[in-house]
Design an enzyme around this catalytic site. Structure first.
Site, PDB file in Angstrom:
ATOM      1  N   ASP A 130     -12.055  -9.342   4.523  1.00 28.99           N
ATOM      2  CA  ASP A 130     -13.330  -9.348   3.770  1.00 28.99           C
ATOM      3  C   ASP A 130     -13.838 -10.782   3.653  1.00 28.99           C
ATOM      4  OD1 ASP A 130     -13.255  -6.558   3.275  1.00 28.99           O
ATOM      5  OD2 ASP A 130     -14.024  -6.825   1.231  1.00 28.99           O
ATOM      6  N   TYR A 157       0.832  -1.217   0.000  1.00 28.99           N
ATOM      7  CA  TYR A 157       0.000   0.000   0.000  1.00 28.99           C
ATOM      8  C   TYR A 157       0.861   1.261   0.000  1.00 28.99           C
ATOM      9  CZ  TYR A 157      -4.635  -2.029   0.934  1.00 28.99           C
ATOM     10  OH  TYR A 157      -5.834  -2.684   0.850  1.00 28.99           O
ATOM     11  N   ASP A 211      -6.106  -7.129   4.259  1.00 32.00           N
ATOM     12  CA  ASP A 211      -7.285  -6.508   3.630  1.00 32.00           C
ATOM     13  C   ASP A 211      -8.169  -7.582   3.008  1.00 32.00           C
ATOM     14  OD1 ASP A 211      -8.924  -4.405   2.550  1.00 32.00           O
ATOM     15  OD2 ASP A 211      -7.969  -4.788   0.604  1.00 32.00           O
ATOM     16  N   ASP A 232      -2.376 -18.299   0.378  1.00 26.81           N
ATOM     17  CA  ASP A 232      -3.374 -18.995  -0.453  1.00 26.81           C
ATOM     18  C   ASP A 232      -4.034 -20.118   0.335  1.00 26.81           C
ATOM     19  OD1 ASP A 232      -0.900 -20.263  -0.486  1.00 26.81           O
ATOM     20  OD2 ASP A 232      -1.004 -20.873  -2.582  1.00 26.81           O
ATOM     21  N   LYS A 270       3.600 -15.197   2.093  1.00 23.47           N
ATOM     22  CA  LYS A 270       3.755 -15.910   0.816  1.00 23.47           C
ATOM     23  C   LYS A 270       5.247 -16.162   0.610  1.00 23.47           C
ATOM     24  CE  LYS A 270       2.183 -17.624  -3.090  1.00 23.47           C
ATOM     25  NZ  LYS A 270       1.382 -18.857  -3.168  1.00 23.47           N
TER      26      LYS A 270
HETATM   27  C1  IPM Z   1     -10.257  -1.425   4.337  1.00 24.65           C
HETATM   28  C2  IPM Z   1     -10.563  -0.797   3.016  1.00 24.65           C
HETATM   29  C3  IPM Z   1      -9.439   0.194   2.687  1.00 24.65           C
HETATM   30  C4  IPM Z   1      -8.150  -0.607   2.603  1.00 24.65           C
HETATM   31  C5  IPM Z   1      -9.657   1.017   1.409  1.00 24.65           C
HETATM   32  C6  IPM Z   1     -10.971   1.768   1.427  1.00 24.65           C
HETATM   33  C7  IPM Z   1      -8.519   1.968   1.173  1.00 24.65           C
HETATM   34  O1  IPM Z   1     -10.722  -1.759   2.041  1.00 24.65           O
HETATM   35  O2  IPM Z   1     -10.093  -0.684   5.332  1.00 24.65           O
HETATM   36  O3  IPM Z   1     -10.207  -2.650   4.406  1.00 24.65           O
HETATM   37  O4  IPM Z   1      -7.854  -1.210   1.565  1.00 24.65           O
HETATM   38  O5  IPM Z   1      -7.429  -0.623   3.594  1.00 24.65           O
HETATM   39 MG    MG Z   2     -10.792  -3.730   2.796  1.00 21.97          MG
END
Ligand code: IPM
Ligand code: MG
Length: 353
Positions: free
Chosen positions: A249, A141, A245, A221, A188
């Site tokens: 999710d 990032y 990240d 993975d 990884k």
């Molecule tokens: C998160 C989001 C952010 C990230 C984005 C909105 C920049 O996806 O906080 O998980 O990738 O960190």
């Molecule tokens: Mg995110």
């Protein structure tokens, strides 16, 4: 106590979910005798529209002065043109970096009350309680990036220093001691040099400083798979910015919705930044359908980690469990059954408090 809380509603559903969390914080103040002063500032796309900058200097200054920061979400199609010079997300990355918020705590708890909301089988998700510790101010990032060949080639570099790895692994080790005593480090290392450094440093820190904590390494993975096949085996999971990240999710499907997961971004002292892990959901913005529970739970984390109000944080968490047990559901966790709106869900939590 008297605490200053900066609200950064941002874009899309951000303002709606932050409004509900504010109601819950106000109810907490009323019942506990604490005073919370709220100040609202711009970030993200709305900040680009109003000031040209996704993180205006006035917002950053207010955040530095605060005890805690509660953020909604940033981003949306209006600002998503790949050719755009500034994107809303840059504001979020900048505030994390400017405030030194390197440790991102993302708890994933599968509520018994919600087991049927998960797309996974109940026997897999029952009892899941994982704390992701995502490195937040380094890695790909924040590595060098750019384009070459008149834009026909692009690159983003994943870079970690030993010091960055050490400090995030220590956060994980300490968290594990307060929990079930196990750390899983995800990398990884079979392919990436940066991951080989991660693995070496993480292993050294765990062995030298946390010999009492069980430690294992898993490739990213494989982790994507294990998270769905045997999530109950994990306690604290530590990983880099990008892998964290993605995996969080994915992990949100264990409780059943991205709308349930809060997060805390912490540094060495200074204010923490608290936000739901979900995005701005522009498709449902303004329709009173977003789930405010992730943001309400993020507010609870703010009370715990930045204000030292453990009892008040636990009371909010208990109120959330209570409304779920009572059968209240926003659309994302209703599985097509009856649902209530964002505001009604916030009201239900306040009533439960
Ligand atoms: C998160 C989001 C952010 C990230 C984005 C909105 C920049 O996806 O906080 O998980 O990738 O960190
Ligand atoms: Mg995110």
């Amino acid at each position: 106590m008297n605490a200053r809380i900066v609200l950064l509603p941002g874009d899309g559903i951000g303002p709606e979910v932050v409004a509900e969390a504010r109601k819950v914080l106000e109810a907490t103040a009323a019942r506990s005798g604490h005073t919370f002063e709220f100040e609202t500032h711009l970030i993200g796309g709305i900040a680009i529209d109003e000031t040209g900058d996704p993180l205006p200097a006035s917002t950053l200054a207010a955040c530095r002065d605060a005890n805690a920061i509660l953020l909604g979400a940033v981003g949306g199609p209006k600002w998503s043109d790949p050719a755009a010079k500034t994107r809303p997300e840059a504001g979020l990355l900048a505030i994390r970096k400017e405030l030194g918020l390197f440790a991102n705590l993302r708890p994933i708890t599968a509520w018994d009350e919600l087991v049927e909301a998960s797309p996974l089988r109940p026997e897999i998700v029952a009892g899941v309680d994982i704390l992701f510790v995502r490195e937040l101010t380094g890695g790909i990032y924040f590595g060098e990036s750019g384009t070459e060949d008149d834009g026909a080639t692009a690159y983003s570099v994943m870079r970690y220093t030993t010091a960055e790895i050490e400090r995030i692994v220590r956060v994980a080790g300490e968290a594990a001691r307060r929990r079930r005593g196990k750390v899983t480090s995800v990398d990884k290392a079979n392919v990436l040099e940066v991951s080989r450094l991660w693995r070496t440093v993480a292993g050294r820190v765990m062995e030298a400083e946390f010999p009492d904590v069980e430690y294992e390494v898993v490739l990213v993975d494989a982790m994507a798979m294990h998270l769905l096949s045997r999530p109950g085996d994990f306690d604290v999971v530590v990983t880099g910015n990008l892998f964290g990240d993605i995996l969080t999710d994915e992990g949100s499907m264990l409780p059943g919705s991205l709308g349930l997961l809060p997060s805390a971004a912490l540094g060495d002292g200074g204010p923490g930044l608290y936000e739901p892990i979900h995005g701005s959901a522009p498709d449902i913005a303004g329709t009173d359908t977003a789930n405010p529970l992730a943001t309400i739970l993020a507010a609870a984390m703010a009370l715990r980690h930045s204000l030292g109000l453990e009892d008040e944080a636990a009371a909010i968490e208990a109120a959330v469990t209570g409304v779920l047990a009572a059968g209240h559901r926003t659309a994302d966790i209703a599985r097509g059954g009856p649902s209530i709106g964002t505001t009604a869900m916030g009201d239900a939590v306040v009533a439960a408090l």
